[in-house]
Design an enzyme around this catalytic site. Structure first.
Site, PDB file in Angstrom:
ATOM      1  CE  LYS A  36      -4.485  -0.806   1.918  1.00  0.00           C
ATOM      2  NZ  LYS A  36      -5.461  -0.714   2.976  1.00  0.00           N
ATOM      3  CB  CYS A 255     -19.563   1.146   8.070  1.00  0.00           C
ATOM      4  SG  CYS A 255     -17.982   1.947   7.800  1.00  0.00           S
TER       5      CYS A 255
HETATM    6  N1  LIG Z   1     -15.031   2.881   5.090  1.00  0.00           N
HETATM    7  C1  LIG Z   1     -15.967   3.695   5.497  1.00  0.00           C
HETATM    8  O1  LIG Z   1     -16.878   4.069   4.760  1.00  0.00           O
HETATM    9  C2  LIG Z   1     -15.950   4.238   6.905  1.00  0.00           C
HETATM   10  C3  LIG Z   1     -16.753   5.352   7.211  1.00  0.00           C
HETATM   11  C4  LIG Z   1     -16.741   5.842   8.510  1.00  0.00           C
HETATM   12  C5  LIG Z   1     -15.966   5.221   9.481  1.00  0.00           C
HETATM   13  N2  LIG Z   1     -15.223   4.124   9.150  1.00  0.00           N
HETATM   14  C6  LIG Z   1     -14.421   3.516  10.219  1.00  0.00           C
HETATM   15  O2  LIG Z   1     -13.078   3.949  10.054  1.00  0.00           O
HETATM   16  C7  LIG Z   1     -12.163   2.880  10.388  1.00  0.00           C
HETATM   17  C8  LIG Z   1     -11.296   2.573   9.190  1.00  0.00           C
HETATM   18  O3  LIG Z   1     -12.124   2.139   8.132  1.00  0.00           O
HETATM   19  P1  LIG Z   1     -11.539   1.918   6.668  1.00  0.00           P
HETATM   20  O4  LIG Z   1     -12.706   1.551   5.815  1.00  0.00           O
HETATM   21  O5  LIG Z   1     -10.690   3.065   6.286  1.00  0.00           O
HETATM   22  O6  LIG Z   1     -10.644   0.629   6.930  1.00  0.00           O
HETATM   23  P2  LIG Z   1      -9.571  -0.028   5.939  1.00  0.00           P
HETATM   24  O7  LIG Z   1      -9.509  -1.461   6.291  1.00  0.00           O
HETATM   25  O8  LIG Z   1      -9.866   0.369   4.526  1.00  0.00           O
HETATM   26  O9  LIG Z   1      -8.200   0.685   6.337  1.00  0.00           O
HETATM   27  C9  LIG Z   1      -7.541   0.487   7.559  1.00  0.00           C
HETATM   28  C10 LIG Z   1      -6.062   0.598   7.315  1.00  0.00           C
HETATM   29  O10 LIG Z   1      -5.381   0.583   8.566  1.00  0.00           O
HETATM   30  C11 LIG Z   1      -4.170  -0.111   8.369  1.00  0.00           C
HETATM   31  N3  LIG Z   1      -3.592  -0.484   9.661  1.00  0.00           N
HETATM   32  C12 LIG Z   1      -3.872  -1.545  10.461  1.00  0.00           C
HETATM   33  N4  LIG Z   1      -3.115  -1.497  11.564  1.00  0.00           N
HETATM   34  C13 LIG Z   1      -2.336  -0.392  11.483  1.00  0.00           C
HETATM   35  C14 LIG Z   1      -1.358   0.211  12.317  1.00  0.00           C
HETATM   36  N5  LIG Z   1      -1.008  -0.328  13.485  1.00  0.00           N
HETATM   37  N6  LIG Z   1      -0.776   1.357  11.898  1.00  0.00           N
HETATM   38  C15 LIG Z   1      -1.119   1.911  10.713  1.00  0.00           C
HETATM   39  N7  LIG Z   1      -2.026   1.394   9.890  1.00  0.00           N
HETATM   40  C16 LIG Z   1      -2.632   0.258  10.265  1.00  0.00           C
HETATM   41  C17 LIG Z   1      -4.570  -1.266   7.484  1.00  0.00           C
HETATM   42  O11 LIG Z   1      -3.440  -1.874   6.864  1.00  0.00           O
HETATM   43  C18 LIG Z   1      -5.494  -0.572   6.499  1.00  0.00           C
HETATM   44  O12 LIG Z   1      -4.785  -0.070   5.391  1.00  0.00           O
HETATM   45  C19 LIG Z   1     -13.032   1.722  10.843  1.00  0.00           C
HETATM   46  O13 LIG Z   1     -13.185   1.768  12.241  1.00  0.00           O
HETATM   47  C20 LIG Z   1     -14.359   2.012  10.174  1.00  0.00           C
HETATM   48  O14 LIG Z   1     -15.444   1.454  10.867  1.00  0.00           O
HETATM   49  C21 LIG Z   1     -15.182   3.631   7.893  1.00  0.00           C
END
Ligand SMILES: NC(=O)c1ccc[n+]([C@@H]2O[C@H](COP(=O)([O-])OP(=O)(O)OC[C@H]3O[C@@H](n4cnc5c(N)ncnc54)[C@H](O)[C@@H]3O)[C@@H](O)[C@H]2O)c1
Length: 443
Positions: A36, A255
């Site tokens: 990534k 979500c």
């Molecule tokens: N996707 C959505 O539409 C959305 C909307 C609102 C809130 N959220 C919330 O936001 C959060 C993230 O969602 P997302 O969809 O972006 O998830 P995602 O899985 O797309 O991205 C999460 C990222 O975090 C990285 N990661 C994991 N551990 C890590 C660490 N220790 N240090 C740095 N990076 C690390 C992963 O490799 C991944 O790239 C979740 O809690 C989700 O519920 C998501």
């Protein structure tokens, strides 16, 4: 201008990062997946989200990407945007959040840790204790939940309905609120627990509206009303509004499924049975499976039949396959002995789907010889599905429109049999041989 560190380069982290960079801040984004980070350094966005590639290119000099948590040491704000998937029990898995707390470098005394990941109520208090235990009591903590919708994420960040800022300390809340001052959005200032609950409650309410209209759709099917008209008439009531009143195959995505379970478990862990939310979740599960019943009603027995699955992600304008209804529908069809050919304009990797689903190169390829075409995702490309070449390619011209994308009268006028969600379906609408079979069964 602030220096902003972001943990997580997923939908939330990357969108937050490129948008803050566009507002003039210096942003460093840290992730744990080397591919990534490599892709982002090359200027490639690892997922499909409109506007992100442009913002990434436009703000390249204010954005950097790293695998090393030490690189965020000089930042004023540290946004936590890591994934919080469900555990086996349905509770939110906070292990990645704790890894961030453990890996946090010794940042300056003005630094604030900002939680954007969706977390259960009470998480902020635990993280506060965790920071204190690590000797980081000088680091502030703010809950700033994210409400972006995939497919419109950049718009939602730049023009939010509201910004929620829950803080233990007013000065930390002021600092985080100031990051959004140029967006002119209402800011809800509150305590950390309430900010966490706002996110969970907002999602639960949206899901409730979807399950509600899906239940109304099912009653419409049983009584001959048209849910599209019903939703229009209901939604024009200013007390109700039109949003999230579109009947279909139910929600999916990264979500809603996990957040509904997390809230349900949060309530039950606290001794409360959240009955309404349990029903909302159950309605959604059943809704996906109703497609199978509709196919049986029109086609009789399913083994050996061919079905085209049109659209795969949980909604258009994204390639996110997490908890997409297409996964459940494909599994059920395969279990019924159906040959499934899937088409999607952006998803070409079928690893999220059960083994046995074939990938079609085009809509025409998917419907070739099919006994039915099921619209699972309302991609604009599918609006023109009911055309002569599609009808001629199909073995049976049956369209099951799982998203009420098409106009039933226009589809029928093109010689198709049409079955929507919550829309009238008459016996004359059933394929001739199926009508005969139903008649035989009745007599
Ligand atoms: N996707 C959505 O539409 C959305 C909307 C609102 C809130 N959220 C919330 O936001 C959060 C993230 O969602 P997302 O969809 O972006 O998830 P995602 O899985 O797309 O991205 C999460 C990222 O975090 C990285 N990661 C994991 N551990 C890590 C660490 N220790 N240090 C740095 N990076 C690390 C992963 O490799 C991944 O790239 C979740 O809690 C989700 O519920 C998501």
């Amino acid at each position: 201008m602030a220096r902003i560190g972001i943990f997580g380069a997923g939908w939330v982290g990357l969108v937050t990062g490129v948008c803050f960079a566009d507002l003039g801040h210096d942003v460093v984004i840290r992730d744990v997946v080397p591919e990534k980070i490599d892709a982002l350094r090359r200027g490639d966005v690892p997922f499909h989200e409109d506007g992100v590639p442009e913002l990434l290119g436009r703000n390249a000099e204010r954005l950097s990407f790293t695998l090393d948590p030490a690189d965020v040491a000089g930042c004023d704000f540290l946004f936590v945007c890591v994934d919080t998937p469900p555990t086996y029990s349905g509770d939110a898995d906070l292990s990645r959040v704790w890894t961030v707390v453990d890996e946090l470098p010794d940042v300056g005394s003005e630094a604030v840790l900002v939680m954007k990941s969706t977390v259960p109520v009470g998480t902020g208090e635990k993280v506060r204790h965790g920071l204190d235990a690590r000797g980081l009591s000088h680091v502030g903590y703010v809950s700033n939940p994210e409400f972006l919708a995939e497919g419109h994420a950049v718009r939602d960040f730049m023009r939010p309905d509201r910004v929620v800022v829950g803080a233990f300390d007013d000065a930390d809340g002021d600092a985080v609120a100031s990051l959004y001052s140029s967006l002119e959005a209402p800011v809800v200032r509150c305590d950390v627990n309430s900010a966490e609950m706002i996110k969970l409650a907002a999602n639960a309410f949206l899901m409730t509206r979807i399950s509600f209209i899906n239940e109304i759709a099912n009653v419409c099917e049983a009584t001959g009303a048209d849910v599209v008209k019903v939703a229009e008439g209901v939604g024009l009531d200013h007390r109700l509004g039109p949003h999230f009143l579109r009947a279909g195959l139910g929600w999916g995505g990264s979500c809603f499924p996990k957040d509904s379970l997390a809230l349900k478990q949060l309530a039950s862990n606290s001794g409360y049975h959240f009955q309404l939310l349990s029903a909302v979740i159950e309605v959604n599960e059943l809704q996906k499976r109703r497609v199978i019943g509709k196919l049986k009603r029109h086609l009789g027995s399913l083994p050996g039949k061919k079905v085209a699955l049109l659209g795969l992600p949980f909604k258009p304008d994204t390639d996110d396959m997490r908890e997409a209804p297409s996964i459940v529908i494909a599994s059920r069809l395969l279990a019924e002995g159906v040959e499934v050919r899937a088409w999607d304009p952006v998803v070409s990797d079928l690893k999220a789907l059960p083994r046995g689903v074939e990938l079609a190169s085009s809509v025409l390829d998917a419907v070739d010889g099919a006994d039915a075409a099921v619209i699972v995702t309302e991609w604009p490309e599918l609006a023109a599905l009911a055309r002569t070449e599609v009808r001629e390619a199909m073995a049976n011209p049956l369209i099951v429109d799982g998203r009420n994308l098409l106009d039933p009268a226009a589809v029928r006028a093109e010689g198709f049999v049409y079955e929507g969600v919550g829309r009238p379906s008459s016996l004359t609408d059933v394929l001739p041989e199926t009508a005969e079979r139903e008649h035989e069964l009745e007599t």
